[in-house]
Scaffold this motif. Sequence first.
Motif, PDB file in Angstrom:
ATOM      1  N   ARG A   1     -42.125 -51.490   0.931  1.00 16.39           N
ATOM      2  CA  ARG A   1     -42.035 -52.937   1.158  1.00 16.39           C
ATOM      3  C   ARG A   1     -41.217 -53.244   2.403  1.00 16.39           C
ATOM      4  NH1 ARG A   1     -38.253 -54.844  -2.820  1.00 16.39           N
ATOM      5  NH2 ARG A   1     -36.780 -54.287  -1.178  1.00 16.39           N
ATOM      6  N   ASP A   2     -40.068 -52.579   2.547  1.00 14.03           N
ATOM      7  CA  ASP A   2     -39.176 -52.909   3.648  1.00 14.03           C
ATOM      8  C   ASP A   2     -39.662 -52.382   4.993  1.00 14.03           C
ATOM      9  OD1 ASP A   2     -37.074 -54.520   2.515  1.00 14.03           O
ATOM     10  OD2 ASP A   2     -36.500 -52.773   1.347  1.00 14.03           O
ATOM     11  N   VAL A   3     -40.227 -51.173   5.015  1.00 17.72           N
ATOM     12  CA  VAL A   3     -40.712 -50.671   6.298  1.00 17.72           C
ATOM     13  C   VAL A   3     -41.912 -51.486   6.772  1.00 17.72           C
ATOM     14  CG1 VAL A   3     -42.348 -48.892   5.503  1.00 17.72           C
ATOM     15  CG2 VAL A   3     -41.084 -48.566   7.636  1.00 17.72           C
ATOM     16  N   GLU A   4     -42.773 -51.881   5.844  1.00 15.33           N
ATOM     17  CA  GLU A   4     -43.928 -52.693   6.218  1.00 15.33           C
ATOM     18  C   GLU A   4     -43.503 -54.081   6.694  1.00 15.33           C
ATOM     19  OE1 GLU A   4     -46.445 -52.484   2.820  1.00 15.33           O
ATOM     20  OE2 GLU A   4     -46.944 -50.366   3.160  1.00 15.33           O
ATOM     21  N   ALA A   5     -42.462 -54.623   6.074  1.00 19.79           N
ATOM     22  CA  ALA A   5     -41.936 -55.916   6.516  1.00 19.79           C
ATOM     23  C   ALA A   5     -41.332 -55.798   7.917  1.00 19.79           C
ATOM     24  CB  ALA A   5     -40.888 -56.423   5.526  1.00 19.79           C
ATOM     25  N   GLY A   6     -40.630 -54.686   8.158  1.00 22.04           N
ATOM     26  CA  GLY A   6     -40.058 -54.466   9.487  1.00 22.04           C
ATOM     27  C   GLY A   6     -41.128 -54.340  10.548  1.00 22.04           C
ATOM     28  N   ILE A   7     -42.191 -53.598  10.246  1.00 23.50           N
ATOM     29  CA  ILE A   7     -43.305 -53.449  11.198  1.00 23.50           C
ATOM     30  C   ILE A   7     -43.975 -54.797  11.452  1.00 23.50           C
ATOM     31  CG2 ILE A   7     -45.608 -52.446  11.483  1.00 23.50           C
ATOM     32  CD1 ILE A   7     -44.518 -49.938  10.049  1.00 23.50           C
ATOM     33  N   ALA A   8     -44.143 -55.583  10.403  1.00 21.66           N
ATOM     34  CA  ALA A   8     -44.763 -56.907  10.559  1.00 21.66           C
ATOM     35  C   ALA A   8     -43.917 -57.802  11.469  1.00 21.66           C
ATOM     36  CB  ALA A   8     -44.942 -57.564   9.191  1.00 21.66           C
ATOM     37  N   GLN A   9     -42.596 -57.730  11.310  1.00 22.11           N
ATOM     38  CA  GLN A   9     -41.716 -58.503  12.184  1.00 22.11           C
ATOM     39  C   GLN A   9     -41.870 -58.074  13.631  1.00 22.11           C
ATOM     40  OE1 GLN A   9     -38.043 -57.895   9.568  1.00 22.11           O
ATOM     41  NE2 GLN A   9     -37.546 -59.846  10.538  1.00 22.11           N
ATOM     42  N   LEU A  10     -41.905 -56.778  13.855  1.00 16.63           N
ATOM     43  CA  LEU A  10     -41.991 -56.261  15.225  1.00 16.63           C
ATOM     44  C   LEU A  10     -43.330 -56.599  15.873  1.00 16.63           C
ATOM     45  CD1 LEU A  10     -40.330 -52.777  14.628  1.00 16.63           C
ATOM     46  CD2 LEU A  10     -39.395 -54.609  16.051  1.00 16.63           C
ATOM     47  N   THR A  11     -44.410 -56.454  15.134  1.00 18.61           N
ATOM     48  CA  THR A  11     -45.732 -56.734  15.709  1.00 18.61           C
ATOM     49  C   THR A  11     -45.978 -58.227  15.870  1.00 18.61           C
ATOM     50  OG1 THR A  11     -46.709 -56.593  13.492  1.00 18.61           O
ATOM     51  CG2 THR A  11     -46.774 -54.608  14.856  1.00 18.61           C
ATOM     52  N   GLY A  12     -45.210 -59.044  15.140  1.00 16.92           N
ATOM     53  CA  GLY A  12     -45.395 -60.484  15.223  1.00 16.92           C
ATOM     54  C   GLY A  12     -44.651 -61.147  16.367  1.00 16.92           C
ATOM     55  N   MET A  13     -43.886 -60.378  17.121  1.00 14.85           N
ATOM     56  CA  MET A  13     -43.134 -60.941  18.240  1.00 14.85           C
ATOM     57  C   MET A  13     -44.041 -61.161  19.458  1.00 14.85           C
ATOM     58  SD  MET A  13     -39.615 -58.739  17.981  1.00 14.85           S
ATOM     59  CE  MET A  13     -38.715 -58.676  16.425  1.00 14.85           C
ATOM     60  N   LYS A  14     -43.698 -62.145  20.262  1.00 14.99           N
ATOM     61  CA  LYS A  14     -44.496 -62.428  21.458  1.00 14.99           C
ATOM     62  C   LYS A  14     -44.500 -61.238  22.403  1.00 14.99           C
ATOM     63  CE  LYS A  14     -44.033 -67.469  21.483  1.00 14.99           C
ATOM     64  NZ  LYS A  14     -43.551 -68.661  22.227  1.00 14.99           N
TER      65      LYS A  14
END
Length: 225
Positions: free
Chosen positions: A108-121
Amino acid sequence: FALISKAHLATALRESGDLVQSELITREVLASRRRQLGEENRAVAMSLNDLGIVLRLTGHAEKAVIEQKHAQSIRVALSDVPPQEAAAARVQYALSESGAGNYEDAHRDVEAGIAQLTGMKAVDQEQLANAILANARIELAERDVAVGCTLARQALSMRPPDDPDTGWRHAEAQGVYGECLAKLGQIGSARYQLQAALAALERVRGTDHWMTRSVRTTLLTLRKA
């Protein structure tokens, strides 16, 4: 500024392989920040995360989870934490959760971290590669080798060969990919990747660095198989 410099020193010591001294200084910085800034502070959360990383690397994943969980709870209540910092910390927390056997939370946490990183401009490719490699480690720990190998290969492609005298990031990813290949039974390919990773890490990070030792152990296990 003195505490910031001391925190940077602790990180540098951890990266250079001196985990004992890194933990000592990290604890000193954490204690000072708590005294000066109080508990609910971004800098305190950063020190808790740093402590968690060094605890995990010294084989104390359960203790690492406690420190990093506290850091996560502090960050949630703050509004001044840069998204990239929050994402990187969450990825490190996931690695500790995996080390402690909490695979569901780690995913859950690693996927959330990846989502945050890929969601940045502006996506930080180095941080994203770090997160994907962490995800590969977590999949391997849970024995999902096929997924782990796919992720490790992706991280390796994002970390092209670097300076042979100073670079180590490609070798780190190469070591994880080699471990994946070994678990798939591709012994020849695994040996090639692990030997190349070990040679680079011994040259750049040293023969007794925690990262070097990990790859060497995997290679020795492969040779005995």
